[in-house]
Design a protein around this motif. Structure first.
Motif, short mmCIF file in Angstrom:
data_model
loop_
_atom_site.label_atom_id
_atom_site.label_comp_id
_atom_site.label_asym_id
_atom_site.label_seq_id
_atom_site.Cartn_x
_atom_site.Cartn_y
_atom_site.Cartn_z
N GLY A 53 -6.45 108.64 55.81
CA GLY A 53 -6.85 108.91 57.19
C GLY A 53 -7.30 110.34 57.36
N GLN A 58 -11.15 111.61 58.16
CA GLN A 58 -11.44 112.34 59.40
C GLN A 58 -11.88 113.77 59.14
N ASP A 111 -13.11 95.27 56.90
CA ASP A 111 -12.87 95.94 58.17
C ASP A 111 -13.72 97.21 58.25
N SER A 112 -14.70 97.18 59.12
CA SER A 112 -15.65 98.29 59.17
C SER A 112 -15.01 99.57 59.70
N SER A 113 -13.83 99.46 60.32
CA SER A 113 -13.24 100.67 60.89
C SER A 113 -12.42 101.44 59.87
N ILE A 114 -12.33 100.93 58.63
CA ILE A 114 -11.58 101.64 57.59
C ILE A 114 -12.56 102.24 56.59
N ASP A 139 -12.64 105.33 68.66
CA ASP A 139 -12.20 105.10 67.29
C ASP A 139 -11.37 106.28 66.80
N GLY A 170 -8.97 108.83 65.24
CA GLY A 170 -8.08 108.69 64.10
C GLY A 170 -6.78 109.46 64.25
N TYR A 174 -6.08 112.83 63.95
CA TYR A 174 -5.83 114.13 63.34
C TYR A 174 -6.98 115.13 63.47
N THR A 175 -8.00 114.75 64.20
CA THR A 175 -9.03 115.72 64.55
C THR A 175 -9.33 115.51 66.02
N ASP A 231 -12.25 114.76 67.04
CA ASP A 231 -13.43 113.91 67.18
C ASP A 231 -13.06 112.46 67.45
N ARG A 284 -11.44 93.34 68.23
CA ARG A 284 -10.80 93.29 66.92
C ARG A 284 -9.36 92.77 67.06
N ASP A 342 -1.33 103.18 58.66
CA ASP A 342 -2.71 103.30 59.10
C ASP A 342 -2.79 104.57 59.94
N THR A 343 -3.97 105.10 60.16
CA THR A 343 -4.06 106.17 61.16
C THR A 343 -5.17 105.82 62.13
N ARG A 344 -5.01 104.70 62.83
CA ARG A 344 -6.04 104.32 63.80
C ARG A 344 -5.43 104.40 65.18
#
Lengths: 472, 302
Positions: free
Chosen positions: A128, A132, A463-466, B38, B40, B42-43, B45, B56, B266-268
């Motif tokens: 992650g 990012q 999964d497009s978000s990963i 979207d 994440g 840790y930033t 953005d 989803r 996960d980091t979502r």
């Protein structure tokens, strides 16, 4: 009472309705950090051979350490070494058990510390962070000369696999400073007493399991509530059978990577210990500490774990137990890797955030940790191997760790590793984990087991978000 | 007096409202905003993705599995807890045989009350750790007891058929004590003459409970119902510490899904916020429904 409850609920509804129009006004709240990158590593001094990263001699350095099994004393020693070289640099040291909770706001805010020991249960998912863009590229560190090993670069002093495990798409982001071996553990005392020898082939392994069971001991136990511990020997066996490509396919999420012939052969073999009842009854209901404790009490002969096992079990290991680690047995004569080949990898990750104020200082701090002096001090203080080759020479180690050193020596250049769990943590922590639980408790067979793992990998792949990574 | 009213109101009302707005309302509102990005985590953005996270989520089998478990908790935990709470409170307050009026508790009431309330004093973390050892398949209290009567106990938390129900049992166990005390206190407030009157009329104990006690306790039961419904939609701490959602997701709950999506595997944060928003609306609708469904006229003792 009624009316107040209702009021609270009504207020909740109002909050919900307010949410939509207010959303636009809130851009400066949780996510409203500093967007410009101007601070990134700007505080550079002049680069010299003595100072390859251009550290500004008086630039302060902030270090945050995970206060877990290794404590924080080793880091304080490294900081003292850093101050020796840069007496004008003020070091701020802090230690926490909750890296993620403590540092998340600072990452968002754009004011993270310079060095972070990103470890423990509250570790930030590294994939992650990389995806990012929150980490500094550490490639520069690898090419710099070692601090106290003459004629070698930092990279030359590292054990195999250290760079690979910290790299994402070929860029080096995460420095792991402890070297871990993964294998099968047994008590040499128990084995000598009973006259057993550690089996080198799968057939010998099964034969020994029969003998062990006949002696009234369960051959195997595992961390029932974290069954992914058993995925390690299964994948290791497959890699030794089918070669390094097996791991690469899994890491790169290739279609049907989990259903390769090697994985099939390995899963079939491992299914034997379930089918023949070679697992300690009740094991699926035990967590890692409970199962390791049963093993230490002599209720089971084998357990799969990493080299942190000795330290973790210190309090309950009986005197003279003499734990020892060994590679997984070979499936047969056609194995691509020799029996001695073993999974070795680096752990205990350190990172320099992309927005750290003193990036060169962070790199220099890493160079200090990776000096022979720093590495030897680390091994002494925390009784774990350092990633610096030869740093354990002359140190007094426990029986378990000595066996790790010996096994890694024997494995040598045949050592292997896989990294999908770093790229896609959810895949190992949740999906493969669940499949292993079903498989080793006997509820599903080898084909369904690999199917379930493959389905997990496919769900990540689609999964497009990963963000996806390729192993270089 | 009148002219000083507004400064007083402002002085006492504005600071708390401000604090409430900043620390309670704005995080809620931000969660709604974050759930459409979207981010994440840790930033700084984040890209606006509209309702992507929700679509989803709608197709995520793991989420549905977790919601299903929460639905079972919702159907079982409040009913069982309230039934047990009422039963024990009745026994403690009017189960005894002494005296003519029949409204005293069984012998040792004070001790029982203390024992029932005990789990309430413990932190949930300790409860989870203690029960993990109780459920230990080989050395645990439960299987040792079963073994003593010749039954081979299952692996409890390691078996997908039992793990969820084991956690559910602990959830009930840790809650019952509080409602015993709550219902007990409410029962104490019911005038004794009512009981004396029905007993003189020859009503049995069961009839007394069903026709007198429960109707007179209705307000309290309603409150208990809503609290327990909210607790059933959570269940996060016990599940995470006892089974971590396993084996094979059999004891997963939506709170754990949210936590894992944001912090653990996960980091979502955007997706996790969407799960949080769904949880918010689920809890809200369940509370509203519970209030609507259980509405009755209030009884005043006078």
């Amino acid at each position: 009472m009624n009316s107040t409850r209702r009021d609270i609920l009504r207020r909740g509804v109002v909050a919900g309705v307010l949410a939509t129009p207010a959303a636009g006004l809130l851009s400066s709240c949780a996510m409203g950090g500093d967007d410009d990158d101007s601070g990134t590593g700007s505080e550079r001094g002049e680069k010299t051979t003595e100072n390859p990263f251009g550290v500004k001699v008086d630039a302060p350095l902030e270090v945050v350490i995970f206060n877990g099994g290794y404590g924080e004393d080793y880091a304080k020693a490294h900081e003292a070494m850093y101050t020796e070289k840069y007496p004008k640099a003020k070091i701020t040291h802090s230690a926490t058990q909750e890296i993620s909770k403590t540092l998340q706001p600072r990452f968002v805010d754009g004011s993270p510390p310079d060095v972070v020991n990103n470890s423990g249960a509250g570790q930030i998912d590294q994939g992650g962070l990389v995806s990012q863009g929150a980490l500094s590229d550490l490639t520069e560190l690898l090419g710099a000369p070692s601090l106290d090993v003459p004629g070698k670069t930092v990279k030359d002093t590292l054990l195999p696999g250290v760079v690979e495990v910290g790299s994402y798409d070929g860029k080096f982001f995460v420095l792991n400073i402890s070297y871990t071996a993964y294998g099968i553990w047994y008590s040499t005392k128990l084995f000598t007493d009973k006259g057993w020898a550690y089996p080198k082939t799968w057939d010998e392994h099964i034969a020994l399991c029969k003998t062990i069971k006949a002696a009234g001991i369960a051959p195997w136990t595992y961390a029932g509530k974290h069954p992914r511990y058993m995925s390690w020997p299964v994948i290791a066996t497959a890699i030794k059978f089918g070669g390094l490509g097996v791991a690469e396919a899994i890491d790169n999420l290739e279609p049907n990577a989990w259903k390769s012939d090697a994985m099939k052969a390995s899963a079939d073999a491992w299914h034997q210990i379930v089918k023949d009842g070679f697992i300690l009854p009740g094991t699926p209901g035990l967590d890692h500490v409970q199962s390791q404790t049963e093993w230490c009490r002599g209720k089971a002969a084998f357990i799969s774990c990493g080299s942190w096992l000795e330290n973790e079990q210190k309090a309950v290991t009986p005197a003279g137990f003499n734990m020892s680690v060994a590679p997984t047995p070979s499936l047969g004569a056609s194995d691509k890797l020799p029996f001695e080949a073993m999974r070795g990898t680096a752990s205990e990750p350190f990172i320099v955030p992309a927005k750290a104020k003193n990036v060169p200082g962070g790199l220099e701090y890493f160079r200090t940790m990776l000096s022979m002096k720093g590495a030897k001090d680390f091994t002494q203080k925390v009784s774990a191997l350092s990633v610096v080759a030869g740093s354990a020479d002359g140190a007094t180690l426990g029986p378990g760790l000595s066996s790790v050193v010996k096994a890694l020596d024997a494995s040598g250049a045949n050592g292997f590793n896989w990294v999908y769990q770093n790229y896609y943590r959810k895949l190992e922590r949740e999906l493969v984990d669940a499949a292993c639980g079903e498989f080793f408790s006997g509820r599903i067979g080898p084909a369904e087991f690999l199917d379930q793992c493959q389905k997990g990998a496919d769900s990540i792949a689609s999964d497009s978000s990963i963000k996806k990574y390729k192993r270089a | 007096m009148r002219h000083g009213k507004y400064p007083l109101i402002i002085a006492f009302l504005v600071p708390p409202l401000l604090l409430y707005g900043i620390f309670v309302l704005s995080p809620y509102v931000q969660a709604f905003q974050i759930s459409t990005t979207d981010w994440g985590g840790y930033t700084a953005d984040a890209n606006y993705v509209g309702f992507d996270n929700f679509t989803r989520l709608f197709r995520d089998g793991q989420i549905w599995n977790a919601i299903q478990n929460n639905a079972i908790l919702l159907a079982v935990v409040p009913v069982v807890t309230i039934a047990l709470g009422l039963f024990f409170a009745t026994m403690l307050n009017m189960g005894g045989r002494r005296g003519q009026a029949g409204v005293v508790g069984v012998r040792g009431t004070g001790v029982y009350r203390l024992v029932y309330f005990f789990p309430q004093v413990l932190s949930v973390v300790i409860i989870a750790v203690v029960w993990r050892e109780v459920y230990h398949p080989n050395n645990g209290l439960l299987n040792a007891a079963l073994g003593a009567v010749g039954i081979d106990g299952p692996t409890w938390l390691g078996d997908p058929r039992f793990a969820f129900w084991c956690v559910l049992a602990v959830l009930v166990w840790s809650n019952v004590g509080f409602y015993v005390v709550l219902f007990g206190a409410a029962m104490q407030a019911i005038p004794r003459d009512i009981y004396e009157a029905v007993l003189l009329d020859g009503a049995s104990r069961l009839v007394t409970v069903v026709k007198i006690t429960i109707p007179l306790l209705w307000d309290t039961i309603q409150v208990a119902w809503i609290y327990l419904a909210i607790a059933a939609l959570d269940g996060f701490i016990l599940v995470q510490l006892m089974t971590d959602g396993g084996p094979n997701f059999s004891s997963d709950v939506i709170g754990l899904r949210m936590y894992n999506t944001a912090f653990a595997s996960d980091t979502r944060f955007g997706y996790a916020s969407a799960i949080g928003v769904v949880m918010f609306f689920l809890t809200l609708s369940v509370s509203v429904l519970a209030l609507r469904a259980s509405r009755r006229d209030r009884i005043d003792y006078s």
